[in-house]
Design a protein around this motif. Structure first.
Motif, PDB file in Angstrom:
ATOM      1  N   ALA A  16       0.993  -1.021  -0.051  1.00 37.21           N
ATOM      2  CA  ALA A  16      -0.094   0.036  -0.088  1.00 37.21           C
ATOM      3  C   ALA A  16       0.864   1.138   0.003  1.00 37.21           C
ATOM      4  O   ALA A  16       0.615   2.303  -0.848  1.00 37.21           O
ATOM      5  N   ILE A  17       2.085   1.153   1.015  1.00 35.88           N
ATOM      6  CA  ILE A  17       2.846   2.482   0.970  1.00 35.88           C
ATOM      7  C   ILE A  17       3.666   2.591  -0.323  1.00 35.88           C
ATOM      8  O   ILE A  17       3.738   3.685  -0.891  1.00 35.88           O
ATOM      9  N   ALA A  18       4.016   1.476  -1.315  1.00 40.62           N
ATOM     10  CA  ALA A  18       4.676   1.262  -2.175  1.00 40.62           C
ATOM     11  C   ALA A  18       4.048   1.994  -3.231  1.00 40.62           C
ATOM     12  O   ALA A  18       4.385   2.847  -4.340  1.00 40.62           O
ATOM     13  N   LEU A  19       2.783   1.454  -3.441  1.00 41.61           N
ATOM     14  CA  LEU A  19       1.581   1.903  -4.495  1.00 41.61           C
ATOM     15  C   LEU A  19       1.441   3.326  -4.342  1.00 41.61           C
ATOM     16  O   LEU A  19       1.643   4.062  -5.288  1.00 41.61           O
ATOM     17  N   LEU A  20       1.127   3.942  -2.979  1.00 42.45           N
ATOM     18  CA  LEU A  20       0.705   5.313  -3.129  1.00 42.45           C
ATOM     19  C   LEU A  20       1.906   6.375  -3.151  1.00 42.45           C
ATOM     20  O   LEU A  20       1.823   7.278  -4.124  1.00 42.45           O
ATOM     21  N   GLY A  21       2.930   5.629  -2.608  1.00 40.21           N
ATOM     22  CA  GLY A  21       4.456   6.443  -2.938  1.00 40.21           C
ATOM     23  C   GLY A  21       4.654   6.608  -4.288  1.00 40.21           C
ATOM     24  O   GLY A  21       4.965   7.743  -4.771  1.00 40.21           O
ATOM     25  N   SER A  22       4.567   5.673  -5.175  1.00 47.70           N
ATOM     26  CA  SER A  22       4.919   5.744  -6.484  1.00 47.70           C
ATOM     27  C   SER A  22       3.944   6.686  -7.232  1.00 47.70           C
ATOM     28  O   SER A  22       4.470   7.347  -8.252  1.00 47.70           O
ATOM     29  N   ILE A  23       2.830   6.315  -7.133  1.00 52.50           N
ATOM     30  CA  ILE A  23       1.662   7.178  -7.636  1.00 52.50           C
ATOM     31  C   ILE A  23       2.011   8.488  -7.589  1.00 52.50           C
ATOM     32  O   ILE A  23       1.986   9.483  -8.392  1.00 52.50           O
ATOM     33  N   GLU A  24       2.240   8.986  -6.170  1.00 54.11           N
ATOM     34  CA  GLU A  24       2.415  10.370  -5.805  1.00 54.11           C
ATOM     35  C   GLU A  24       3.470  11.147  -6.242  1.00 54.11           C
ATOM     36  O   GLU A  24       3.409  12.264  -6.631  1.00 54.11           O
ATOM     37  N   SER A  25       4.523  10.292  -6.451  1.00 55.10           N
ATOM     38  CA  SER A  25       5.964  11.020  -6.619  1.00 55.10           C
ATOM     39  C   SER A  25       5.848  11.239  -8.137  1.00 55.10           C
ATOM     40  O   SER A  25       6.273  12.245  -8.699  1.00 55.10           O
ATOM     41  N   LEU A  26       5.073  10.256  -8.839  1.00 60.15           N
ATOM     42  CA  LEU A  26       5.269  10.570 -10.458  1.00 60.15           C
ATOM     43  C   LEU A  26       4.251  11.525 -10.793  1.00 60.15           C
ATOM     44  O   LEU A  26       4.529  12.222 -11.618  1.00 60.15           O
ATOM     45  N   LEU A  27       2.818  11.576 -10.009  1.00 63.72           N
ATOM     46  CA  LEU A  27       2.233  12.654 -10.515  1.00 63.72           C
ATOM     47  C   LEU A  27       2.773  14.089 -10.060  1.00 63.72           C
ATOM     48  O   LEU A  27       2.558  15.010 -10.822  1.00 63.72           O
ATOM     49  N   SER A  28       3.365  14.193  -8.863  1.00 62.47           N
ATOM     50  CA  SER A  28       4.386  15.383  -8.575  1.00 62.47           C
ATOM     51  C   SER A  28       5.468  15.984  -9.698  1.00 62.47           C
ATOM     52  O   SER A  28       5.431  16.966 -10.183  1.00 62.47           O
ATOM     53  N   ALA A  29       5.910  14.686 -10.225  1.00 61.29           N
ATOM     54  CA  ALA A  29       6.879  14.765 -11.460  1.00 61.29           C
ATOM     55  C   ALA A  29       6.393  15.333 -12.430  1.00 61.29           C
ATOM     56  O   ALA A  29       6.976  16.218 -13.200  1.00 61.29           O
ATOM     57  N   VAL A  30       5.280  14.942 -12.939  1.00 62.36           N
ATOM     58  CA  VAL A  30       4.606  15.176 -13.880  1.00 62.36           C
ATOM     59  C   VAL A  30       3.999  16.757 -13.735  1.00 62.36           C
ATOM     60  O   VAL A  30       3.878  17.391 -14.678  1.00 62.36           O
ATOM     61  N   VAL A  31       3.545  17.033 -12.850  1.00 56.90           N
ATOM     62  CA  VAL A  31       3.001  18.443 -12.461  1.00 56.90           C
ATOM     63  C   VAL A  31       4.360  19.430 -12.573  1.00 56.90           C
ATOM     64  O   VAL A  31       4.329  20.436 -13.208  1.00 56.90           O
ATOM     65  N   ALA A  32       5.315  19.018 -12.154  1.00 52.85           N
ATOM     66  CA  ALA A  32       6.764  19.742 -12.124  1.00 52.85           C
ATOM     67  C   ALA A  32       6.985  19.927 -13.408  1.00 52.85           C
ATOM     68  O   ALA A  32       7.414  20.962 -14.090  1.00 52.85           O
ATOM     69  N   ASP A  33       6.974  18.688 -14.511  1.00 53.51           N
ATOM     70  CA  ASP A  33       7.240  18.955 -15.916  1.00 53.51           C
ATOM     71  C   ASP A  33       6.500  20.098 -16.343  1.00 53.51           C
ATOM     72  O   ASP A  33       6.824  20.924 -17.328  1.00 53.51           O
ATOM     73  N   GLY A  34       5.210  20.006 -16.025  1.00 53.00           N
ATOM     74  CA  GLY A  34       4.026  20.987 -16.837  1.00 53.00           C
ATOM     75  C   GLY A  34       4.550  22.530 -16.688  1.00 53.00           C
ATOM     76  O   GLY A  34       4.279  23.394 -17.283  1.00 53.00           O
ATOM     77  N   MET A  35       5.200  22.789 -15.042  1.00 53.56           N
ATOM     78  CA  MET A  35       5.592  23.860 -14.719  1.00 53.56           C
ATOM     79  C   MET A  35       6.789  24.357 -15.270  1.00 53.56           C
ATOM     80  O   MET A  35       6.998  25.466 -15.438  1.00 53.56           O
ATOM     81  N   THR A  36       7.848  23.401 -15.500  1.00 56.21           N
ATOM     82  CA  THR A  36       9.009  23.932 -15.918  1.00 56.21           C
ATOM     83  C   THR A  36       9.074  23.811 -17.588  1.00 56.21           C
ATOM     84  O   THR A  36      10.152  24.281 -18.131  1.00 56.21           O
ATOM     85  N   GLY A  37       8.343  22.651 -17.946  1.00 54.14           N
ATOM     86  CA  GLY A  37       8.846  22.342 -19.453  1.00 54.14           C
ATOM     87  C   GLY A  37       9.819  21.427 -19.619  1.00 54.14           C
ATOM     88  O   GLY A  37      10.349  21.089 -20.699  1.00 54.14           O
ATOM     89  N   GLY A  38      10.080  20.686 -18.470  1.00 53.55           N
ATOM     90  CA  GLY A  38      11.189  19.724 -18.587  1.00 53.55           C
ATOM     91  C   GLY A  38      10.420  18.293 -18.721  1.00 53.55           C
ATOM     92  O   GLY A  38       9.134  18.305 -19.027  1.00 53.55           O
ATOM     93  N   ARG A  39      11.362  17.157 -18.512  1.00 50.52           N
ATOM     94  CA  ARG A  39      10.645  15.984 -18.384  1.00 50.52           C
ATOM     95  C   ARG A  39      11.603  14.873 -17.528  1.00 50.52           C
ATOM     96  O   ARG A  39      12.747  15.080 -17.728  1.00 50.52           O
ATOM     97  N   HIS A  40      10.874  14.377 -16.569  1.00 48.30           N
ATOM     98  CA  HIS A  40      11.677  13.575 -15.676  1.00 48.30           C
ATOM     99  C   HIS A  40      11.764  12.281 -15.873  1.00 48.30           C
ATOM    100  O   HIS A  40      11.419  11.922 -17.077  1.00 48.30           O
ATOM    101  N   ARG A  41      12.919  11.590 -15.272  1.00 49.94           N
ATOM    102  CA  ARG A  41      13.021   9.927 -15.520  1.00 49.94           C
ATOM    103  C   ARG A  41      12.224   9.357 -14.641  1.00 49.94           C
ATOM    104  O   ARG A  41      12.561   9.007 -13.482  1.00 49.94           O
ATOM    105  N   SER A  42      11.043   8.608 -15.265  1.00 56.86           N
ATOM    106  CA  SER A  42      10.061   7.856 -14.150  1.00 56.86           C
ATOM    107  C   SER A  42      10.731   7.044 -13.544  1.00 56.86           C
ATOM    108  O   SER A  42      10.727   6.854 -12.325  1.00 56.86           O
ATOM    109  N   ASN A  43      11.514   6.019 -14.111  1.00 62.90           N
ATOM    110  CA  ASN A  43      12.280   5.049 -13.492  1.00 62.90           C
ATOM    111  C   ASN A  43      13.156   5.275 -12.267  1.00 62.90           C
ATOM    112  O   ASN A  43      13.266   4.800 -11.487  1.00 62.90           O
ATOM    113  N   MET A  44      13.936   6.258 -12.649  1.00 64.71           N
ATOM    114  CA  MET A  44      15.187   6.837 -11.859  1.00 64.71           C
ATOM    115  C   MET A  44      14.513   7.528 -10.645  1.00 64.71           C
ATOM    116  O   MET A  44      14.893   7.390  -9.493  1.00 64.71           O
TER     117      MET A  44
END
Length: 559
Positions: free
Chosen positions: A256-284
């Motif tokens: 449960a922790i792993a699933l929520l942590g993974s979803i939340e972190s990637l969601l945050s990274a996608v939001v950040a990409d939208g704000m900066t115009g960058g692209r994160h490395r999902s698996n890293m």
């Protein structure tokens, strides 16, 4: 890809970071560290653990995530999304069980990254994300009623309905001083940015309320009165005692922790990409989050993930490299070492007010109510996920939401897949004078770029759609999106389309939509895309679209 498992920090250090950017990152890190202080304490207390565990997590996980992150700007630490999971684990398995579950979850998240699941976790449907996020917001709000009103009562039940029944029976025991502090905290947190955008309102509220309570000796609960002293040191790491029986007992909470942590972190990274115009490395990014949770468990912390609000604060204050995240963790460490004796005086009603504001922002209610106007099937996913999160279990809500989304997708695809006689198609083309792309449009004027979308713009294709469009490394005055072959667009696809429109609007590029069918136009209208794109920029066919584009070019040249 060689860089897929390379932390962004390593890449940026190799390329070089300018002195100006370094100074911006340091300043942003200091601001984010100050913002993170009350949140780290509040999230820990709301999760049923002592306040220093939130600080330990923010320091240890925060610095680990920034060192290894696949995102340039990700800020990691404890988040509100984990409150309901942590509280449940502590109630059932104790603090020791939570530490082991956090430690185990770290390895599971690393496994997700190594298996390249980061490429798939970010495709979770938008209604599902809004559903469980809004559900978590309601639970956080509910968990703070006792301290917000200063109710003189025992332990708060875990179950949502039992919780509110207990509140109702104790509502005559309101502590008006505590309630006043909580209300003042909410107002200051929401409005202080108008006075000073750089100084966090939550910090101002904490300073004022702590001074008032201490000076006037007000009868309200503080961190000290409930938890005692806040340790001003971090204990040495300790490997948890794990055996097969413990793994069997804690594997479900760890997942449960792993699933929520993974979803939340990637969601945050996608939001950040939208704000900066960058692209994160999902698996890293997943590997960084997993490592951070392992270290958090070793030091006795709680689960950590990417924090959307703190990441956004970092970006807004000029942070553009992981150095900002490292500085934020160092700032928290210094505060913990030097000011722990003062932090124990913070009133719990003030922290409750801060968490109520967090719950309000986390809910993103404008998105929630906007989705209620969208397709009926998307509404079913949204409400099912929301109510399951509030009344039952977060992981159950995500599982059922994904199953529902999958069945809805299959239903939509089966409805849109047709087999037609080629002669009939030729006849159809003659009626509507459809020709080959090259014959139909012999030349596109300079300053106009055109993309044709073929197939449904649903949650599985929306990410790729956004990546293709945002990959445009050159400016164009007008972008024509040809959608004659788009049978339908779901809420995720609509959200991506609106994000792209806003991004291009900021760059003064106008978007024209050509050839959308009646069903797609209906969804555009429901999502208020007509006002965003402009009614005259949604055209029936490519001929009108090109004429409209030429007109916009002329208008631009005049101005």
């Amino acid at each position: 890809m060689k860089t897929e498992f390379t932390p962004k920090l390593f890449t940026l250090l190799k390329e070089g970071i300018t002195k100006k950017q370094l100074s911006n990152d340091i300043l942003s890190g200091i601001i984010v560290g100050i913002v993170a202080l009350p949140l780290a304490i509040a999230f820990a207390i709301a999760s049923g653990v002592s306040p220093e565990k939130g600080l330990i997590t923010a320091v240890i996980a925060g610095i680990t995530i920034s060192l290894l992150s696949g995102s340039r700007v990700q800020i990691g630490g404890p988040t509100g999304a984990f409150i309901i999971i942590i509280y449940g684990i502590v109630q059932e398995h104790g603090i020791g069980g939570l530490t082991i579950a956090t430690f185990m979850a770290g390895f599971i998240i690393i496994g997700f990254g190594l298996a390249r699941m980061g490429n798939y976790l970010k495709f979770i449907p938008y209604p599902l994300i809004v559903g469980f996020t809004s559900g978590i917001a309601v639970i956080i709000f509910s968990s703070q009623i006792k301290d917000f009103f200063g109710l003189n009562m025992g332990e708060v039940p875990v179950d949502f309905i039992d919780k509110w029944e207990t509140y109702t029976s104790n509502f005559l025991k309101v502590n008006w001083q505590a309630f006043s502090i909580a209300i003042a905290t909410v107002i200051i947190s929401l409005k202080f940015s108008k006075i000073s955008p750089k100084i966090p309102g939550s910090i101002v509220a904490i300073v004022i309320s702590t001074v008032v309570v201490y000076y006037f000796n007000l009868p309200v609960d503080t961190i000290e009165s409930r938890f005692g002293e806040i340790p001003n040191s971090i204990s040495l790491p300790e490997i948890p005692n794990i055996n097969f029986a413990i793994i069997q007992q804690l594997i479900q909470p760890a997942i449960a922790i792993a699933l929520l942590g993974s979803i939340e972190s990637l969601l945050s990274a996608v939001v950040a990409d939208g704000m900066t115009g960058g692209r994160h490395r999902s698996n890293m990014e997943l590997i960084a989050q997993g490592t951070a949770n392992i270290f958090s468990g070793l030091f006795g912390g709680i689960p950590a993930t990417g924090a959307i609000a703190r990441t956004a604060t970092n970006i807004k204050n000029g942070g553009r490299t992981p150095i900002a995240g490292i500085i934020h963790a160092i700032v928290l460490l210094l505060i913990m070492l030097l000011f722990a004796p003062v932090a124990k005086l913070i009133p719990l009603s003030c922290l409750a007010g801060i968490l109520v504001v967090v719950a309000w922002h986390m809910g993103e209610w404008h998105h929630f109510f906007s989705l209620l106007k969208s397709n009926r099937l998307d509404v079913i996913v949204l409400l099912t996920t929301f109510f399951l999160t509030v009344f039952f279990d977060l992981i159950l809500a995500i599982e059922i939401g994904m199953i529902l989304s999958s069945f809805i997708f299959m239903k939509r695809m089966s409805e849109e897949t047709t087999f037609e006689n080629t002669a009939h198609l030729l006849k159809y083309n003659e009626i509507y004078k459809e020709k080959l792309f090259e014959e139909e449009i012999p030349g596109i004027p300079k300053g106009i770029l055109m993309y044709e979308i073929n197939g449904p713009l649903f949650f599985g294709a929306s990410q790729k759609f956004q990546e293709v469009i945002t990959d445009l490394n050159f400016k164009t005055e007008v972008l024509v999106l040809r959608m004659r072959n788009v049978p339908f667009i779901d809420a995720s696809g609509m959200n991506r389309l609106k994000e792209i429109c806003l991004q291009f609007k900021e760059n003064k590029t106008q978007i024209i939509i050509s050839g959308a069918n009646r069903k797609v136009k209906k969804e555009l209208l429901k999502a208020d895309a007509y006002s965003l794109i402009g009614k005259h920029n949604i055209t029936d066919n490519i001929k009108i679209a090109i004429e409209r584009a030429r007109y916009l070019l002329k208008e631009n040249n005049k101005s």
